[in-house]
Design a protein around this motif. Structure first.
Motif, PDB file in Angstrom:
ATOM      1  N   THR A 253     -11.074  -3.969 -11.685  1.00 19.12           N
ATOM      2  CA  THR A 253     -10.045  -5.304 -11.781  1.00 19.12           C
ATOM      3  C   THR A 253      -9.615  -5.783 -13.191  1.00 19.12           C
ATOM      4  O   THR A 253      -9.217  -6.978 -13.398  1.00 19.12           O
TER       5      THR A 253
ATOM      6  N   ARG B 284      -7.006  -1.462 -10.993  1.00 19.57           N
ATOM      7  CA  ARG B 284      -6.525  -1.679  -9.510  1.00 19.57           C
ATOM      8  C   ARG B 284      -5.150  -1.754  -9.155  1.00 19.57           C
ATOM      9  O   ARG B 284      -4.779  -1.316  -8.101  1.00 19.57           O
TER      10      ARG B 284
ATOM     11  N   ILE C 231      -3.725   0.250  -5.734  1.00 19.45           N
ATOM     12  CA  ILE C 231      -3.047  -0.535  -4.842  1.00 19.45           C
ATOM     13  C   ILE C 231      -1.641  -0.280  -4.513  1.00 19.45           C
ATOM     14  O   ILE C 231      -1.279   0.065  -3.208  1.00 19.45           O
TER      15      ILE C 231
ATOM     16  N   LEU D  84      -3.567  -4.621   2.685  1.00 21.31           N
ATOM     17  CA  LEU D  84      -4.102  -5.521   1.587  1.00 21.31           C
ATOM     18  C   LEU D  84      -5.338  -6.647   2.624  1.00 21.31           C
ATOM     19  O   LEU D  84      -4.816  -6.828   3.696  1.00 21.31           O
TER      20      LEU D  84
ATOM     21  N   THR E 201      -9.723  -6.776  -2.981  1.00 23.79           N
ATOM     22  CA  THR E 201      -9.016  -5.511  -2.983  1.00 23.79           C
ATOM     23  C   THR E 201     -10.292  -4.370  -2.834  1.00 23.79           C
ATOM     24  O   THR E 201     -11.099  -4.322  -3.752  1.00 23.79           O
TER      25      THR E 201
ATOM     26  N   THR F 169      -3.708  -8.151  -7.130  1.00 17.02           N
ATOM     27  CA  THR F 169      -4.875  -7.609  -7.140  1.00 17.02           C
ATOM     28  C   THR F 169      -5.947  -8.440  -7.835  1.00 17.02           C
ATOM     29  O   THR F 169      -7.143  -7.914  -7.935  1.00 17.02           O
TER      30      THR F 169
END
Ligand code: MGD
Ligand code: MGD
Ligand code: SF4
Ligand code: MO
Length: 735
Positions: A140, A144, A148, A358, A371, A719
């Motif tokens: 992150t 990420r 995603i 999500l 996430t 995210t």
């Protein structure tokens, strides 16, 4: 003295170079690395390597590298026996769990865990064993958004990769593979590949606020204003739709959401985005037209596009442009890897699946999105310092240096000091691990076997390569998976003497259930345990007819060929189609559209947008203790355009004060005319001046930590990924 040659994949970066390692046997029976060079027979890297790869022997021999556990006593870290260290681990973990519950133990997994078979084979059971939601990783502050976006579009973790070697037009945004050696596009020797592309008449377009080494090799460099890639890409989509240039190619019949997408990009005309991006409308139109007209073209976006305010939208639009220009799943366009140990898009039913959703779960303090079972690392400090049910009271870091790598790092540094208990699995006493009550040293890279379970999902050619450990473990030392295994068992209530084999049996058991009788028996007969057994099982259940014995017989790796078309079997959405317009991404694009009306303005000469950079001889925060990698001119400099510097009265080498909302640092100026005026550039991973560390070489080349300036409240909303690029700062002469 007799010598021996060993082969091993370099674990330092995503290029996964094969190394040829020469060792000399010493009179005392030990072995010494005398030379490391590129393995010319390696099926993927063909002899390429960078200056870091040659230093694995020096890393192994580094006197500061920890060989025995450290325990903090009266504020000072002292060496103890493994038994003693494990007792401290058990008492500390059990104590926090008893006082506050298992949810009070947090974990942070750093970047090297992705390059390590010990961690990749066991991450899931290790994290599960902790029974906590306080799970964090470097993802992150990194990729990420890409993961995603791709999961929402294709239904499972599937990243289309630029097929560089067969491409005629490669557009690269926010990546500098000549220094980083590539990322989310695993391939060695980017300079050689780009040279070949240009030599065969291809075009290489680099979009970056800074004229990087990569940009210098490009046929065109388009400087862009930091943080505006989503707008640029939306404008390219706009042109493709508006001028009816959309050709779906191999995606034809397998897309949905084209109308919603067209509506969402309607406000993003090239004219509307030009003043934001700094790239003029005609250039945007031409780029879109060229992407559609060139038979084999690919757009590739990396960290400059993910660690920004619209990172998930930008990542999504990279793939959208590739699809609409007819370049998905075509040689020379973007293609999917098919890794030998399998991936989410090789498992389950071909062409369909549950899709990705999500999570509804959010972090406790700031309600930030979870996430893939992880919370945004940028909020780790809040979760430690804000008391209440579920607060982090103990932390385990594995191969991470969050004190240097997370935004608003001074805040995190202070927060770590408030923990009741901290364990670090690491090889150095550094800025982060100095807070640990106990540091459990992982073996050096040369003492571990290797297989790239994670990175082969991103490889530009399908290969498989197993490396045996080159050097033995020290006396009494545990392998890294054994360290993780014992922590996991202790977290589940076992004693300090818990047997990691128990953890391994459980992890293997889950995989063994998927093996057929023959494979199960063959694995049992091999007598293998640990990561070797896990990888063998993954290979046997993977998409090729491979076993670990096949790889052991091929120390230079097994070549599984160039990327092959995988549409539509690669898809895992419930409809069997690519979602071109996931709702949450369309909504966030609306946020970008709302900002179109406000053209950016620079109020005065002290205002800058700060970006970062990587250097070939650095690796995030932790290779600065190797003398050959830090010698020469200081590299932690603040790059400014000469005109900007002149306006501030700053000369080359002069100290500049850089101030952001959260902090300030002073760094020496480096004049560089290849940086967009109004943008300043400082690398990350430096700032080795904290007390209580034991990295003596790094301390002599300390530099400053740019993450003192990055803002833990400035996150990408989908995210929770930190915005590390385009930080508003004020620069003045230091007093
Ligand atoms: N401003 C800014 N910040 C950034 C970035 C940026 O571009 N700009 N980049 C971000 C990115 S992409 C990333 S990935 C993160 C990285 O963030 P982190 O993963 O937190 O940091 P690293 O510097 O990779 O630290 C790796 C740690 O692992 C230890 N280590 C090395 N090898 C081993 C091993 O084999 N086993 C164990 N157990 N430990 C080992 C090292 O001593 C070090 O402590 O930083 C992020 N931070
Ligand atoms: N030598 C070395 N290699 C590394 C690492 C290292 O620290 N050193 N770290 C490894 C890790 S963990 C990772 S994740 C990878 C990352 O690999 P890359 O993604 O290639 O990372 P960078 O070299 O930082 O390149 C990012 C580029 O984005 C540009 N940029 C910044 N902001 C923007 C923007 O808003 N838009 C656009 N278009 N460009 C922007 C920067 O100027 C920079 O040139 O590298 C890996 N390899
Ligand atoms: S490019 Fe350098 S650091 Fe990366 S894998 Fe190759 S030798 Fe190792
Ligand atoms: Mo990274």
């Amino acid at each position: 003295m007799p010598t021996r040659t060993a082969y091993r994949t370099c674990p330092l970066c995503e290029a996964c170079c094969g190394l040829e390692i020469t060792l000399r046997r010493e009179p005392d029976g030990t072995e010494q690395v005398t030379r490391i060079r590129g393995d010319r027979d390696d099926v993927a890297s063909h002899g390429f390597l960078c200056p870091k790869g040659t230093t694995l022997g020096k890393l192994h021999d580094d006197p500061d590298r920890l060989r025995r556990p450290l325990v903090r006593r009266d504020g000072v870290h002292v060496e103890v026996s493994w038994d003693e260290a494990w007792q401290v681990v058990a008492d500390g973990l059990h104590g926090v769990q008893a006082r506050h519950g298992t949810g009070a133990v947090g974990v942070y997994l750093g970047n090297p865990t992705a390059h390590n078979v010990s961690s990749m084979a066991y991450t899931a059971p290790f994290v599960r064993s902790l029974r906590t939601r306080q799970v964090y990783s470097a993802s992150t502050v990194d990729q990420r958004p890409k993961e995603i976006a791709a999961s929402l579009m294709f239904g499972a973790f599937s990243v289309p990769l630029p097929d560089v070697d067969r491409s005629d037009l490669l557009v690269c945004l926010g990546a500098n593979p000549f220094d980083s050696n590539g990322s989310f596009a695993t391939a060695a020797d980017w300079p050689g590949r780009i040279e070949a592309l240009v030599e065969r008449g291809g075009r290489f377009v680099v979009i970056d606020p800074r004229r990087t080494k990569t940009a210098e090799a490009a046929t065109e460099w388009l400087p862009i204003r930091p943080g505006t890639d989503a707008m640029l890409l939306a404008a390219i989509v706009h042109v493709l739709v508006d001028r009816q240039l959309v050709t779906l190619g191999r995606a034809d019949g397998y897309v949905e959401g084209l109308d919603e997408l067209a509506a969402a990009v309607a406000p993003f005309t090239p004219h509307a985005v030009a003043p934001h991006t700094g790239i003029d409308a005609a250039t945007i139109e031409q780029l879109a037209a060229d992407l559609a007209a060139t038979p084999a073209a690919a757009v590739y976006g990396r960290i400059g596009t993910t660690t920004q305010a619209f990172g998930t939208v930008a990542s999504w639009l990279v793939d959208v442009v590739n699809i609409l220009a007819g370049n998905l799943d075509r040689p020379g366009g973007v293609m999917f890897a098919k890794p030998a140990t399998g991936s989410p898009n090789t498992r389950g039913t071909a062409g369909t699946g549950r899709g990705a959703k999500l999570s509804e779960r959010t972090s406790r303090v700031r309600a930030l999105p979870e996430t893939f079972g992880e919370l945004p690392a940028a909020t780790l400090a809040d979760e430690i310092t804000t008391a209440g049910e579920g607060a982090v009271r103990a932390l385990i870091t594995v191969a991470g240096n969050p004190v240097l790598s997370l935004p608003n790092s001074n805040k995190l540094d202070a927060a770590l000091g408030e923990l009741e208990f901290m364990i670090s699995v690491d090889i150095y006493l550094n800025e982060t691990t100095r807070h640990a009550d106990v540091i459990l040293p992982a073996p050096s890279a040369l003492q571990k076997p290797h297989y790239d379970i994670a990175l082969m999902q991103l490889a530009l050619r399908n290969t498989a390569n197993w490396s045996e450990a080159v050097l033995p473990l020290d006396d009494g030392q545990l392998d890294e998976w054994e360290i993780l295994g014992r922590i996991a068992l202790i977290a589940q209530g076992a004693s300090a003497a818990a047997d990691p084999a128990e953890f391994d049996e459980a992890a293997y058991g889950a995989l063994a259930a998927k093996l057929d009788e023959h494979d199960r028996e063959a694995i049992a007969a091999s007598g293998r345990t640990g990561p070797a057994r896990i990888v063998d099982a993954m290979l046997r259940t993977g998409p090729y007819d491979l076993t670990l014995d096949d790889l052991v017989e091929h120390p230079h790796g097994v070549d599984l060929g160039e990327l092959q078309p995988r549409m539509p079997e690669v898809l895992r959405t419930p409809t069997g189609k690519i979602d071109l317009a996931p709702e949450v991404l369309v909504a966030d694009l609306g946020r970008a559209a709302a900002s179109l009306a406000l053209a950016p303005e620079r109020v005065d000469a002290t205002q800058f947008l700060l970006i970062g950079r990587r250097d070939l001889r650095s690796n995030n925060s932790w290779m600065h203790n190797i003398p050959v990698l830090v010698k020469g001119r200081p590299r932690c400099t603040l790059q400014l355009h000469p005109e900007d510097a002149a306006a501030l009265g700053l000369t080359d080498g002069a100290p500049a004060e850089v101030r952001s909302r959260v902090g300030s640092i002073t760094a020496p100026v480096e004049l560089f005319e290849g940086i967009t005026p109004g943008v300043a550039c400082l690398p990350h991973g430096w700032g080795h001046s904290k007390p209580g560390t034991r990295t003596r070489v790094a301390a002599e080349h300390a530099g400053v930590n740019t993450n003192v300036l990055t803002d833990d409240e400035h996150l990408e909303p989908i995210t929770g990924t930190a915005v590390l690029s385009g930080i508003p700062v004020t620069i003045t002469r230091a007093r």
